[in-house]
Scaffold this active site. Structure first.
Site, PDB file in Angstrom:
ATOM      1  N   HIS A  52     118.189  44.237  83.397  1.00 61.63           N
ATOM      2  CA  HIS A  52     119.305  43.313  83.215  1.00 61.63           C
ATOM      3  C   HIS A  52     118.755  41.936  83.588  1.00 61.63           C
ATOM      4  O   HIS A  52     117.858  41.838  84.432  1.00 61.63           O
ATOM      5  CB  HIS A  52     120.426  43.729  84.164  1.00 61.63           C
ATOM      6  CG  HIS A  52     121.706  42.990  83.996  1.00 61.63           C
ATOM      7  ND1 HIS A  52     121.892  41.729  84.489  1.00 61.63           N
ATOM      8  CD2 HIS A  52     122.879  43.353  83.404  1.00 61.63           C
ATOM      9  CE1 HIS A  52     123.127  41.340  84.203  1.00 61.63           C
ATOM     10  NE2 HIS A  52     123.747  42.296  83.549  1.00 61.63           N
ATOM     11  N   ASP A  89     117.503  47.523  91.417  1.00 59.48           N
ATOM     12  CA  ASP A  89     118.838  47.110  91.002  1.00 59.48           C
ATOM     13  C   ASP A  89     119.629  48.396  90.734  1.00 59.48           C
ATOM     14  O   ASP A  89     119.375  49.082  89.752  1.00 59.48           O
ATOM     15  CB  ASP A  89     118.721  46.253  89.733  1.00 59.48           C
ATOM     16  CG  ASP A  89     120.080  46.008  89.077  1.00 59.48           C
ATOM     17  OD1 ASP A  89     121.110  46.331  89.692  1.00 59.48           O
ATOM     18  OD2 ASP A  89     120.086  45.497  87.942  1.00 59.48           O
ATOM     19  N   GLN A 134     124.068  49.629  88.172  1.00 60.89           N
ATOM     20  CA  GLN A 134     124.548  50.583  87.179  1.00 60.89           C
ATOM     21  C   GLN A 134     124.473  52.019  87.684  1.00 60.89           C
ATOM     22  O   GLN A 134     125.148  52.898  87.172  1.00 60.89           O
ATOM     23  CB  GLN A 134     123.710  50.434  85.897  1.00 60.89           C
ATOM     24  CG  GLN A 134     124.371  50.943  84.649  1.00 60.89           C
ATOM     25  CD  GLN A 134     125.729  50.307  84.433  1.00 60.89           C
ATOM     26  OE1 GLN A 134     126.755  50.986  84.484  1.00 60.89           O
ATOM     27  NE2 GLN A 134     125.755  48.999  84.232  1.00 60.89           N
TER      28      GLN A 134
END
Lengths: 142, 414
Positions: free
Chosen positions: B129, B207, B210
């Site tokens: 992302h 990250d 999600q």
């Protein structure tokens, strides 16, 4: 709803775009993207001997039906008109031609071609470029 | 591989916890298939925030009065819930941020600017992302370091074959990846990457924005050094996220934002920093939002993350199968058994925005765009895709409605 948006004239311009193509060694040229949809539009202009009148105008690119159809409509609108006239063309005039209800997000799609054309004329002829169109051609897709 | 317990959740019943589904969109029931961008919020979370404002609202770590103590206790309890949720060794290693993006910027700025220099390499993946890509690109450039990319295979999975080659010509200092790709649903081999990163002497930054809503997250099992998440994707409110960082690294770091609360002593000549995590929490924190995140974690734990993941994988498998039957549909990403509940696709000859627009008129909300993953879109050779993403409140009928809507889009625009 969806039928209102994708009315016949939009679909016709989307599927059979007018003025689709590239002008080699064009007098004026610009490209822009709508980073939201990834719509891409390049516009090429050839002036008549007076150096003012838009003699030939073409666009290339890819994107959603709204962006491609509105740019196609724009090609028909600006043919034979002067650079100054198009620089001053209010966006409402194109939107009226497009003639469908647009949310703010889809408005960006519908106005991409007009913005790119104004940038192209600004670069070639120094016509005024209102704030809202500035920087349109500096966005990169990736 | 152990056989996954087919724990069940009753999505129809859970749906009644979410007030948003009580309305009609264009006269039709709402099929919200865009939970990857933000989830809907259950009444339990909304009530927790409302109750906080109505009964405990005060600034935290400030007053000596009862309300402030109560607010502080609730805020710190939320921190403990986040720590437990990601299996952090200590709640002191949890920093509240605005969202995962700010958490990743914190690491890039506060660690990157002070530890990167010429000759260093920052490795990111093609699946990132923009939030875990752009900060590294920017900080690497500012520090004179170089950015390298782990590419994906045609199925949208990380190609780790060339890792060692990637490390040639510099010192790998940072490896950054997501645990689950927001664009394709790919579940990435973070444990493996973390092992490689540490062998290079690099930090491993994950990250989990999600992943956290859908997939068990265990920072110790992953072996990473930093992990970021956002509340709003996991039934919590917008405006709050969290960063987990390994204690010794957090302690060695310079602060990110400066101001109130993050200090130890302030003199005209010099200021010293507070202890972690406060060193990284300048200014008034999103207090009610943190309480909301705590309530969201309680909610997810009650339903069970494993049950949520199994439910979404079933829906994704159905969606992949149904979409695959539509002529001209191109599917992106790995097979159903190797992905989270995200399905990215294109309909030949129809721009994703037009597909999404027609679906909206049927009350079906899907995402159309580049999903903040332009490098990945370039790799796939498309400007954008359609993406349907599922959550604990998604039901199979919504897949049917999406498929019917795509048929309609093909009739109108095909």
């Amino acid at each position: 709803m969806a039928e209102d948006l994708y009315r016949e004239v939009i679909l016709d311009h989307y599927k059979n775009p007018r003025g689709h193509g590239v002008i080699e060694d064009a007098d004026a040229q610009a490209e822009g993207v709508n980073p939201l949809c990834g719509d891409e539009v390049s516009i090429y202009v050839q002036f008549a001997d007076d150096g003012e009148t838009i003699d030939e105008v073409k666009f290339s690119g890819r994107g959603c039906a709204i962006s491609q159809a509105s740019t196609s409509m724009l090609m028909e609108m600006v043919q034979g008109r002067s650079a100054q006239e198009i620089a001053e063309l209010p966006k409402e005039q194109l939107l009226e031609e497009v003639g469908i209800p647009l949310t703010p997000i889809r408005l960006k799609c519908a106005l991409l071609g007009l913005g790119v054309l104004k940038v192209a004329l600004h670069r070639a002829k120094g016509t005024p470029l209102p704030e809202e169109w500035a920087g349109l051609d500096e966005l990169e897709l990736s | 591989m152990a056989v996954k317990a087919r724990s069940r959740l009753d999505a129809q019943r859970l749906r009644t916890d979410f007030p948003i589904f009580e309305q009609l969109i264009h006269g039709k029931p709402l099929s919200y298939l865009d939970s990857a961008v933000t989830s809907q919020k259950p009444r339990q979370v909304l009530d927790a925030m409302r109750t906080f404002y109505e009964t405990s609202n005060a600034n935290v770590h400030r007053g000596v009065y009862t309300l402030s103590e109560r607010a502080t206790a609730e805020f710190e309890q939320a921190r403990q819930k986040v720590a437990d949720f990601v299996n952090a060794p200590s709640a002191r290693e949890i920093v509240f941020t605005r969202q995962a993006t700010e958490a990743l910027n914190l690491v890039a700025y506060a660690w990157g600017l002070n530890n990167l220099g010429p000759g260093d390499l920052v490795v990111v993946t093609e699946l990132e992302h923009h939030s875990n890509f752009v900060p590294w690109q920017y900080i690497a450039k500012r520090a004179g370091a170089e950015l390298r990319m782990i590419h994906v295979t045609d199925e949208g999975e990380l190609d780790l074959a060339g890792l060692d080659e990637l490390a040639e010509g510099g010192d790998v200092k940072v490896v950054a990846t997501n645990l689950v790709s927001n664009a394709l649903g790919t579940i990435n081999p973070v444990e493996k990457l973390a092992g490689w990163a540490h062998a290079q002497g690099a930090i491993m930054v994950v990250d989990a924005a999600q992943a956290a809503p859908h997939h068990p997250v265990d920072v110790q099992a992953l072996g990473c050094d930093f992990l970021a998440l956002s509340a709003h994707k996991m039934c919590g409110p917008t405006g709050v996220g969290a960063l987990w960082g390994r204690r010794e690294i957090l302690e060695s770091m310079e602060p990110f934002n400066l101001g109130g609360h993050m200090i130890s002593k302030v003199r005209f000549e010099e200021t010293t920093w507070g202890e972690i995590p406060h060193k990284f929490e300048a200014g008034t924190s999103p207090i009610a939002e943190a309480v909301g995140l705590g309530a969201a974690i309680d909610y997810l734990n009650d339903v069970g993350i494993e049950a949520i993941e199994a439910h979404e994988q079933e829906l994704a498998a159905v969606a992949l199968e149904r979409l695959g039957e539509i002529p001209g549909v191109v599917l992106y990403g790995p097979p159903a058994d190797r992905r989270a509940g995200i399905v990215s696709f294109n309909v030949e000859g129809i721009h994703p925005h037009d597909v999404a627009q027609v679906l909206d008129s049927e009350g079906v909300a899907i995402r159309a765009g580049h999903h903040c993953c332009q490098p990945l879109m370039a790799r796939l050779g498309v400007p954008a895709t359609n993406r349907a993403s599922f959550y604990l409140y998604s039901v199979p009928e919504e897949v049917d409605r999406m498929v019917d809507g795509i048929d309609k889009a093909r009739r109108i625009l095909g």
